[in-house]
Motif scaffolding. Structure first.
Motif, PDB file in Angstrom:
ATOM      1  N   UNK A  86      -4.344   8.320   1.061  1.00 34.30           N
ATOM      2  CA  UNK A  86      -4.602   6.950   1.823  1.00 34.30           C
ATOM      3  C   UNK A  86      -4.379   7.479   3.330  1.00 34.30           C
ATOM      4  N   UNK A  87      -3.775   8.645   3.635  1.00 37.94           N
ATOM      5  CA  UNK A  87      -3.846   9.083   4.959  1.00 37.94           C
ATOM      6  C   UNK A  87      -5.371   9.431   5.416  1.00 37.94           C
ATOM      7  N   UNK A  88      -6.020  10.034   4.652  1.00 39.54           N
ATOM      8  CA  UNK A  88      -7.601  10.393   5.122  1.00 39.54           C
ATOM      9  C   UNK A  88      -8.056   9.103   5.147  1.00 39.54           C
ATOM     10  N   UNK A  89      -7.895   7.907   4.416  1.00 39.66           N
ATOM     11  CA  UNK A  89      -8.599   6.737   4.625  1.00 39.66           C
ATOM     12  C   UNK A  89      -8.365   6.104   5.955  1.00 39.66           C
ATOM     13  N   UNK A  90      -7.031   6.119   6.159  1.00 34.19           N
ATOM     14  CA  UNK A  90      -6.739   5.362   7.509  1.00 34.19           C
ATOM     15  C   UNK A  90      -7.036   6.365   8.618  1.00 34.19           C
ATOM     16  N   UNK A  91      -7.241   7.569   8.590  1.00 33.48           N
ATOM     17  CA  UNK A  91      -7.661   8.538   9.784  1.00 33.48           C
ATOM     18  C   UNK A  91      -9.061   8.192   9.939  1.00 33.48           C
ATOM     19  N   UNK A  92      -9.886   7.820   8.870  1.00 37.01           N
ATOM     20  CA  UNK A  92     -11.192   7.767   8.855  1.00 37.01           C
ATOM     21  C   UNK A  92     -11.503   6.211   9.582  1.00 37.01           C
ATOM     22  N   UNK A  93     -10.577   5.358   9.398  1.00 34.40           N
ATOM     23  CA  UNK A  93     -10.807   4.026  10.124  1.00 34.40           C
ATOM     24  C   UNK A  93     -10.335   4.325  11.589  1.00 34.40           C
ATOM     25  N   UNK A  97     -12.449   3.897  15.202  1.00 35.74           N
ATOM     26  CA  UNK A  97     -11.836   2.805  16.165  1.00 35.74           C
ATOM     27  C   UNK A  97     -11.509   1.419  15.547  1.00 35.74           C
ATOM     28  N   UNK A  98     -11.441   1.457  14.323  1.00 37.13           N
ATOM     29  CA  UNK A  98     -11.260   0.352  13.383  1.00 37.13           C
ATOM     30  C   UNK A  98      -9.559   0.047  13.128  1.00 37.13           C
ATOM     31  N   UNK A  99      -9.038  -0.894  13.490  1.00 34.21           N
ATOM     32  CA  UNK A  99      -7.673  -1.136  13.565  1.00 34.21           C
ATOM     33  C   UNK A  99      -7.264  -1.116  12.064  1.00 34.21           C
ATOM     34  N   UNK A 142      -0.431   6.023  11.671  1.00 34.24           N
ATOM     35  CA  UNK A 142      -2.015   5.616  11.379  1.00 34.24           C
ATOM     36  C   UNK A 142      -1.991   4.127  10.986  1.00 34.24           C
ATOM     37  N   UNK A 143      -0.975   3.491  11.335  1.00 34.29           N
ATOM     38  CA  UNK A 143      -0.764   1.946  10.742  1.00 34.29           C
ATOM     39  C   UNK A 143      -0.798   1.173  12.038  1.00 34.29           C
ATOM     40  N   UNK A 144      -1.584   0.213  12.185  1.00 35.84           N
ATOM     41  CA  UNK A 144      -1.372  -0.750  13.396  1.00 35.84           C
ATOM     42  C   UNK A 144      -0.402  -1.855  13.048  1.00 35.84           C
ATOM     43  N   UNK A 145      -0.667  -2.402  11.653  1.00 38.67           N
ATOM     44  CA  UNK A 145       0.015  -3.428  11.379  1.00 38.67           C
ATOM     45  C   UNK A 145       0.763  -3.195   9.826  1.00 38.67           C
ATOM     46  N   UNK A 146       1.646  -3.475   9.711  1.00 42.76           N
ATOM     47  CA  UNK A 146       2.149  -3.379   8.324  1.00 42.76           C
ATOM     48  C   UNK A 146       2.245  -4.748   7.772  1.00 42.76           C
ATOM     49  N   UNK A 147       2.061  -4.942   6.403  1.00 41.28           N
ATOM     50  CA  UNK A 147       2.371  -6.274   5.761  1.00 41.28           C
ATOM     51  C   UNK A 147       3.194  -5.902   4.702  1.00 41.28           C
ATOM     52  N   UNK A 148       4.254  -6.201   4.455  1.00 43.41           N
ATOM     53  CA  UNK A 148       5.230  -5.787   3.252  1.00 43.41           C
ATOM     54  C   UNK A 148       4.564  -6.549   2.092  1.00 43.41           C
ATOM     55  N   UNK A 149       4.518  -7.785   1.968  1.00 36.87           N
ATOM     56  CA  UNK A 149       4.032  -8.483   0.444  1.00 36.87           C
ATOM     57  C   UNK A 149       2.935  -9.477   0.704  1.00 36.87           C
ATOM     58  N   UNK A 150       2.104  -9.497  -0.193  1.00 38.02           N
ATOM     59  CA  UNK A 150       0.936 -10.395  -0.179  1.00 38.02           C
ATOM     60  C   UNK A 150       1.356 -11.702  -1.188  1.00 38.02           C
ATOM     61  N   UNK A 151       1.533 -12.764  -0.478  1.00 37.63           N
ATOM     62  CA  UNK A 151       1.233 -13.955  -0.996  1.00 37.63           C
ATOM     63  C   UNK A 151       2.404 -14.286  -2.016  1.00 37.63           C
ATOM     64  N   UNK A 199      10.394   1.540  15.696  1.00 40.76           N
ATOM     65  CA  UNK A 199      11.038   0.489  16.091  1.00 40.76           C
ATOM     66  C   UNK A 199       9.903  -0.456  16.674  1.00 40.76           C
ATOM     67  N   UNK A 200       8.827   0.180  17.008  1.00 39.12           N
ATOM     68  CA  UNK A 200       7.791  -0.555  17.615  1.00 39.12           C
ATOM     69  C   UNK A 200       6.573  -1.284  16.641  1.00 39.12           C
ATOM     70  N   UNK A 201       7.058  -0.747  15.367  1.00 37.69           N
ATOM     71  CA  UNK A 201       5.853  -0.932  14.336  1.00 37.69           C
ATOM     72  C   UNK A 201       5.782  -2.282  14.342  1.00 37.69           C
ATOM     73  N   UNK A 202       4.633  -2.850  13.924  1.00 42.54           N
ATOM     74  CA  UNK A 202       4.462  -4.498  13.793  1.00 42.54           C
ATOM     75  C   UNK A 202       4.593  -4.759  12.402  1.00 42.54           C
TER      76      UNK A 202
END
Ligand code: IFM
Length: 393
Positions: A86-93, A97-99, A142-151, A199-202
């Motif tokens: 997953x780290x490789x995926x996120x680094x590729x994004x 320059x894709x958030x 490597x993460x700009x926005x975290x989402x805990x759970x979906x729906x 602490x700054x994570x979104x």
């Protein structure tokens, strides 16, 4: 007449997907026995090809989910190779320059959690926190926005009341209430775990918000609307107040309350209107109503999902534009909407409905392992590039 609608500077344009629906090769989760997804889009191996498409379509943000059953295949045993992948995926994004918007839980549990009672167990939020904490330590940079759970609300009704999703219980009201409580608690615990690391994570969650309305305006209908609206659109937000940095809106539904012989059910989602191939009414104005309604929470809003099953690609371009027109109006009227992510980048595995529904900007040919960008994707790409919507061209 030509009309141009400009979006605020920095508005994020992109698309979304989830692990089980696209990755392929996931066979150790609660879905894999009853609803095997097989190879899916082979995203696990071909992600670079799909990320090339994101670039080609001018997208600036991509939402994906991590597969808990890959990362913690056995209770307490974390798989470093899976996280490294997953780290490789996120680094590729990042390189492109894709958030990155990362969901920790999108409908699937590791199989071992089923034996522990899944989301109806009060232990599950703690397991979830441990998983979130491990992942956040590894992937935070490597993460700009975290989402805990979906729906979470859909994940209470479909598995515990409607019997559509695993564990396929019908009318299990106690299971449903327990799951709602556990999702909210899991969110709060994961929120705390991620903030401990950064602490700054979104951090937010993606909820399936519906525009709830009534066909008739009698007092009883109005009362039911307000109760249902609270349960559907507010309860979880209230319970997690102060622990969401933004609101993730998945918008698909317009639910009308009706008392009528023609409709034997109280809630209808399609009053003989234009529908998608899944039978859901297309109601673009609802995205405006929902965004305006959520304004009172004073948080940034991201449309984390909005899309249509449309195998012939006849309605998709208009669907996107019509919804965006209403998003724009909501912004003009003060809703702090900061991004729009179309669901989905690729055709994918639509849960209990299998592979027939086609939501993708990209058409998959599963037999031939090939894919083709749909015309509507190029229409959307123009909007992403120009940050504006043109009508009357
Ligand atoms: O495919 C799903 C997604 O996993 C969750 N939100 C709704 C989408 C379309 O039904």
């Amino acid at each position: 007449m030509k009309k141009e609608l400009k979006f605020p500077e920095g508005f994020l344009w992109g698309s979304a997907c989830s692990s089980y629906q696209v990755e392929g090769g996931i066979d150790n989760c609660n879905w894999s026995e009853d609803f095997p997804a097989g190879k899916a889009c082979d995203f696990w191996n071909r992600y670079e090809e799909y990320f090339d498409i994101l670039e080609k379509l001018n997208q600036g943000v991509f939402r994906l989910s991590l597969e808990w059953s890959r990362i913690e295949p056995e209770e307490g045993k974390f798989d470093r190779e899976a996280v490294a992948h997953y780290k490789k995926m996120l680094m590729s994004l990042r390189k492109r320059k894709i958030k990155t918007m990362v969901t920790l839980w999108h409908y699937t549990n590791p199989a071992w959690l089923t034996g522990k009672g899944g989301w109806a167990s009060f232990e599950t939020p703690t397991y979830f926190r441990n998983y979130a904490s491990f992942v956040a330590k590894e992937l935070n940079p490597y993460v700009d926005f975290w989402m805990t759970v979906n729906e979470p609300m859909i994940s209470c009704s479909h598995p515990y009341l409607l019997g559509k999703f695993p564990p396929k219980h019908k009318y299990d009201i106690i299971g449903c209430v327990k799951a709602a409580f556990n999702f909210a608690t899991a969110h709060k615990k994961a929120y705390g775990a991620i903030k401990e690391i950064n602490p700054q994570a979104q951090v937010g969650m993606a909820e399936n918000y519906s525009f709830v309305d009534s066909l008739y305006k009698d007092p009883l209908s109005k009362f039911i609307v307000s109760v249902w609206n609270y349960i559907r659109n507010r309860m979880l937000l209230e319970y997690t107040k102060g622990q969401q940095d933004f609101i993730g809106v998945n918008y698909y539904f317009h639910e009308r309350i009706v008392w009528d012989v023609k409709y034997p059910f109280v809630f209808i989602r399609n009053a003989d209107k234009v529908v998608s191939e899944l039978g859901t009414e297309i109601y673009p104005k609802g995205i405006y109503e929902v965004s305006k309604y959520l304004k009172k929470y004073g948080l940034p809003i991201y449309i984390t999902e909005n899309g249509i099953a449309d195998s012939k690609d006849e309605k998709r371009a208009a669907f996107i534009k019509d919804h965006l027109r209403w998003v724009h109006k909501a912004i003009q009227e003060g809703a702090d909407v900061r991004g729009y992510l179309y669901w989905s980048l690729l055709d994918n595995f639509e849960w209990a409905d299998g592979y027939d529904p086609r939501f993708g900007l990209v058409e998959m040919n599963y037999e031939k392992n090939s894919f083709k960008i749909r015309p509507s994707a190029f229409e959307y790409a123009k909007i992403c590039e120009s940050n504006k919507l043109n009508f009357g061209d």
